[in-house]
Design a protein around this motif. Structure first.
Motif, PDB file in Angstrom:
ATOM      1  N   ASP A 209      12.202 -11.066 -39.674  1.00 51.35           N
ATOM      2  CA  ASP A 209      13.491 -11.183 -40.358  1.00 51.35           C
ATOM      3  C   ASP A 209      14.072 -12.588 -40.171  1.00 51.35           C
ATOM      4  OD1 ASP A 209      16.182  -9.462 -41.212  1.00 51.35           O
ATOM      5  OD2 ASP A 209      16.658 -10.974 -39.707  1.00 51.35           O
ATOM      6  N   ASN A 210      13.942 -13.141 -38.993  1.00 61.28           N
ATOM      7  CA  ASN A 210      14.500 -14.469 -38.723  1.00 61.28           C
ATOM      8  C   ASN A 210      13.746 -15.545 -39.498  1.00 61.28           C
ATOM      9  OD1 ASN A 210      14.385 -17.126 -37.040  1.00 61.28           O
ATOM     10  ND2 ASN A 210      16.242 -16.121 -36.326  1.00 61.28           N
ATOM     11  N   PHE A 211      12.427 -15.513 -39.412  1.00 59.95           N
ATOM     12  CA  PHE A 211      11.647 -16.613 -39.995  1.00 59.95           C
ATOM     13  C   PHE A 211      11.496 -16.518 -41.507  1.00 59.95           C
ATOM     14  CE2 PHE A 211       9.945 -19.480 -36.753  1.00 59.95           C
ATOM     15  CZ  PHE A 211      10.519 -18.916 -35.637  1.00 59.95           C
ATOM     16  N   TYR A 216      20.704 -19.753 -41.204  1.00 66.58           N
ATOM     17  CA  TYR A 216      22.138 -19.677 -40.903  1.00 66.58           C
ATOM     18  C   TYR A 216      22.415 -19.694 -39.397  1.00 66.58           C
ATOM     19  CZ  TYR A 216      26.817 -17.430 -41.193  1.00 66.58           C
ATOM     20  OH  TYR A 216      28.144 -17.103 -41.074  1.00 66.58           O
ATOM     21  N   HIS A 217      21.444 -19.255 -38.593  1.00 63.90           N
ATOM     22  CA  HIS A 217      21.723 -19.142 -37.158  1.00 63.90           C
ATOM     23  C   HIS A 217      21.631 -20.471 -36.415  1.00 63.90           C
ATOM     24  CE1 HIS A 217      17.350 -19.393 -36.811  1.00 63.90           C
ATOM     25  NE2 HIS A 217      17.448 -19.435 -35.503  1.00 63.90           N
ATOM     26  N   VAL A 218      21.031 -21.470 -37.059  1.00 68.39           N
ATOM     27  CA  VAL A 218      20.720 -22.708 -36.337  1.00 68.39           C
ATOM     28  C   VAL A 218      21.980 -23.372 -35.791  1.00 68.39           C
ATOM     29  CG1 VAL A 218      19.698 -25.006 -36.554  1.00 68.39           C
ATOM     30  CG2 VAL A 218      18.615 -23.045 -37.656  1.00 68.39           C
ATOM     31  N   LEU A 221      23.460 -20.468 -32.850  1.00 66.99           N
ATOM     32  CA  LEU A 221      22.593 -20.099 -31.727  1.00 66.99           C
ATOM     33  C   LEU A 221      21.956 -21.329 -31.070  1.00 66.99           C
ATOM     34  CD1 LEU A 221      21.384 -17.693 -30.138  1.00 66.99           C
ATOM     35  CD2 LEU A 221      19.459 -17.749 -31.726  1.00 66.99           C
ATOM     36  N   HIS A 222      21.585 -22.290 -31.884  1.00 63.44           N
ATOM     37  CA  HIS A 222      20.920 -23.483 -31.342  1.00 63.44           C
ATOM     38  C   HIS A 222      21.894 -24.661 -31.187  1.00 63.44           C
ATOM     39  CE1 HIS A 222      17.203 -21.321 -31.716  1.00 63.44           C
ATOM     40  NE2 HIS A 222      17.231 -21.292 -33.027  1.00 63.44           N
ATOM     41  N   GLN A 223      23.178 -24.326 -31.052  1.00 66.75           N
ATOM     42  CA  GLN A 223      24.175 -25.399 -31.014  1.00 66.75           C
ATOM     43  C   GLN A 223      23.954 -26.371 -29.859  1.00 66.75           C
ATOM     44  OE1 GLN A 223      28.240 -24.318 -30.438  1.00 66.75           O
ATOM     45  NE2 GLN A 223      28.979 -26.177 -31.433  1.00 66.75           N
ATOM     46  N   ASP A 374      16.626 -19.405 -26.992  1.00 61.59           N
ATOM     47  CA  ASP A 374      17.821 -18.981 -27.723  1.00 61.59           C
ATOM     48  C   ASP A 374      17.503 -17.754 -28.580  1.00 61.59           C
ATOM     49  OD1 ASP A 374      19.048 -21.281 -26.741  1.00 61.59           O
ATOM     50  OD2 ASP A 374      18.817 -22.409 -28.611  1.00 61.59           O
ATOM     51  N   ASP A 375      16.439 -17.866 -29.376  1.00 56.33           N
ATOM     52  CA  ASP A 375      16.134 -16.824 -30.365  1.00 56.33           C
ATOM     53  C   ASP A 375      15.864 -15.476 -29.719  1.00 56.33           C
ATOM     54  OD1 ASP A 375      16.302 -18.429 -32.684  1.00 56.33           O
ATOM     55  OD2 ASP A 375      14.266 -19.179 -32.372  1.00 56.33           O
ATOM     56  N   THR A 376      15.006 -15.490 -28.696  1.00 57.24           N
ATOM     57  CA  THR A 376      14.556 -14.196 -28.160  1.00 57.24           C
ATOM     58  C   THR A 376      15.670 -13.474 -27.409  1.00 57.24           C
ATOM     59  OG1 THR A 376      13.533 -15.437 -26.347  1.00 57.24           O
ATOM     60  CG2 THR A 376      12.091 -14.705 -28.106  1.00 57.24           C
TER      61      THR A 376
HETATM   62 FE    FE Z   1      15.949 -20.007 -34.126  1.00 60.20          FE
END
Ligand code: FE
Ligand code: FES
Length: 444
Positions: A209-211, A216-218, A221-223, A374-376
């Motif tokens: 779903d993410n990939f 939008y999450h970058v 979540l990855h701020q 971050d993702d997991t």
């Molecule tokens: Fe990510």
């Protein structure tokens, strides 16, 4: 193959599709054991599933252990040079016939009673055959194997459904984009060693779903990576100019604009790499895609193969390097998956560049990758929500981004390639289409 889904499953799936049409998703999908079993029966035994790269088994006898759903197979190149996917279970009592993760073997000998199979899967003998199995029909007792194995641009897929469409048909218009990503050099690609693997406490669909579309999450979540300049060059809205490409079959790509100035070239490769490419291998529209400065950050091929290619600058202290990863979300029960991560490199590129790109890729994604962590952690939120009685009674998850009137997301009319292509990353089109395929597949 089992028949149609039972009544309550069918009711859930019909309800699911009505919700999805409104951009809503039941949290039940993140942990449900019945859905998980249905996925094993209706997705993993029917779809073409990625199992590896041709460079992993270059010579006859080379093998590695691989999975389709939760079943273990031996992916082996037989003496004729054909790739076989043999179910790793002896026809005598079901013991695994191969215990090593990889190697080279002309035969597999079961450790339990010593039955022997050729690397084509054919039965080849048993201890005391003359006294114990004089009349055994050898042709009937070979290892079970995937009826279809095929490759596209070096990627090996297998399908357990004898009635399946061809791999080319299954991938459909995704091939246009796979050519652009993996078909630029006659020498092709290879993977750098074995895939990294580790367990994630989440459902396998979180990764898919993410990939498939979640640019939008970058920014959130990855701020922290933005703060330390690792994501430099993403532009004002931190999206890297990304957008969605949806093709039939639930496959989806995250496209992007490449941004490095000369001497960097197509897909932000430096001259020592892009000078080894032969763009005449592509058709004119594919060439236009690259020459107009487009590339791809991610994709998911339904069901569980994903891809990532580096953002403009992955390490602020190093020159930018394009690293390419294949990622697979291997189900291990409804609340756990094993993440497999391969680094892909061009055989035509200098070793030094490939080594540097590998290092950059491992730093970003992998068991200790700065993006991966971050993702997991975020994905691990799925199962507890899915198993919550309260959540199931009161919650539907929001997949409405980019639906009519919701934002400025629109479909481009001037695109040079196949599929539906968005004007911005602020939509869930690719995700909704992935989930539509998922539910169609479970209902079929
Ligand atoms: Fe990510
Ligand atoms: Fe393999 Fe008996 S289980 S030989």
């Amino acid at each position: 193959m089992t028949g149609s889904p039972n009544g309550s499953m069918q009711t859930f799936l019909s309800e699911f599709q009505k919700d999805l049409a409104q951009g809503l998703l039941s949290p039940r999908v993140w942990n449900d054991p019945d859905l998980h079993q249905a996925e094993l029966e209706r997705i993993f035994t029917r779809c073409w599933v990625f199992v590896g790269h041709v460079s992993e088994i270059p010579t006859p006898g080379d093998y590695v252990l691989r999975y389709i759903g939760e079943d273990q197979f031996i992916m082996v190149r037989d003496e004729q040079g054909e790739i076989q996917l043999l179910f790793n279970s002896c026809m005598h009592r079901g013991s695994p016939v191969c215990r090593a993760e990889k190697g080279n073997a002309s035969h597999f000998r079961c450790p339990y009673h010593g039955w022997i199979y050729k690397n084509s899967g054919d039965w080849n003998g048993a201890p005391q055959r003359a006294r114990a199995y004089r009349k055994l029909d050898a042709a009937a007792w070979g290892l079970r194997k995937a009826p279809h194995v095929d490759t596209y641009q070096g990627l090996i897929f297998a399908c357990l459904d004898p009635e399946a469409v061809s791999l080319r048909e299954y991938l459909g218009d995704a091939c246009w984009y796979l050519d652009v990503l993996f078909g630029l050099s006659e020498q092709g690609t290879s993977v750098a060693g074995d895939p990294h693997r580790w367990i994630v406490p989440s459902n396998w669909k979180s990764g898919a779903d993410n990939f498939v579309g979640d640019a939008y999450h970058v920014q959130s979540l990855h701020q922290s990576l933005l703060e330390i300049d690792v994501l430099k060059g993403l532009g004002q809205d931190n999206s890297g100019g990304s957008f969605h490409i949806a093709v039939e079959g639930g496959h989806g790509f995250i496209g992007g604009r490449r941004s490095l100035p000369e001497p960097w070239g197509i897909m932000d490769y430096p001259p020592e790499v892009f000078s080894t490419f032969d763009l005449d291998r592509l058709d004119p529209s594919q060439r236009k895609f690259l020459e107009d400065g487009y590339g791809m950050f991610g994709f998911t091929i339904f069901p569980n193969l994903s891809f990532f290619q580096s953002l403009p600058n992955s390490d602020p202290n190093e020159p930018p390097r394009v690293f390419t990863l294949l990622r697979q979300w291997q189900p291990k029960g409804p609340e756990k998956f094993e993440l497999w991560n391969w680094s892909v490199q061009w055989n035509s590129a200098p070793d030094e560049y490939n080594q540097a790109a590998y290092t950059a890729g491992v730093g970003a994604f992998g068991p200790s990758g700065i993006f991966e962590q971050d993702d997991t952690v975020a994905w691990a939120g799925g199962p507890p929500t899915g198993r919550s009685v309260f959540a199931r009674q009161t919650m539907k998850l929001n997949y409405q981004m980019g639906m009519d009137g919701m934002g400025d997301y629109a479909i481009r009319t001037d695109w040079m390639g196949p599929g539906e292509v968005s004007t911005s990353p602020y939509g869930d089109m690719n995700q909704r289409r992935w989930w539509q395929r998922w539910s169609d597949q479970l209902m079929s």
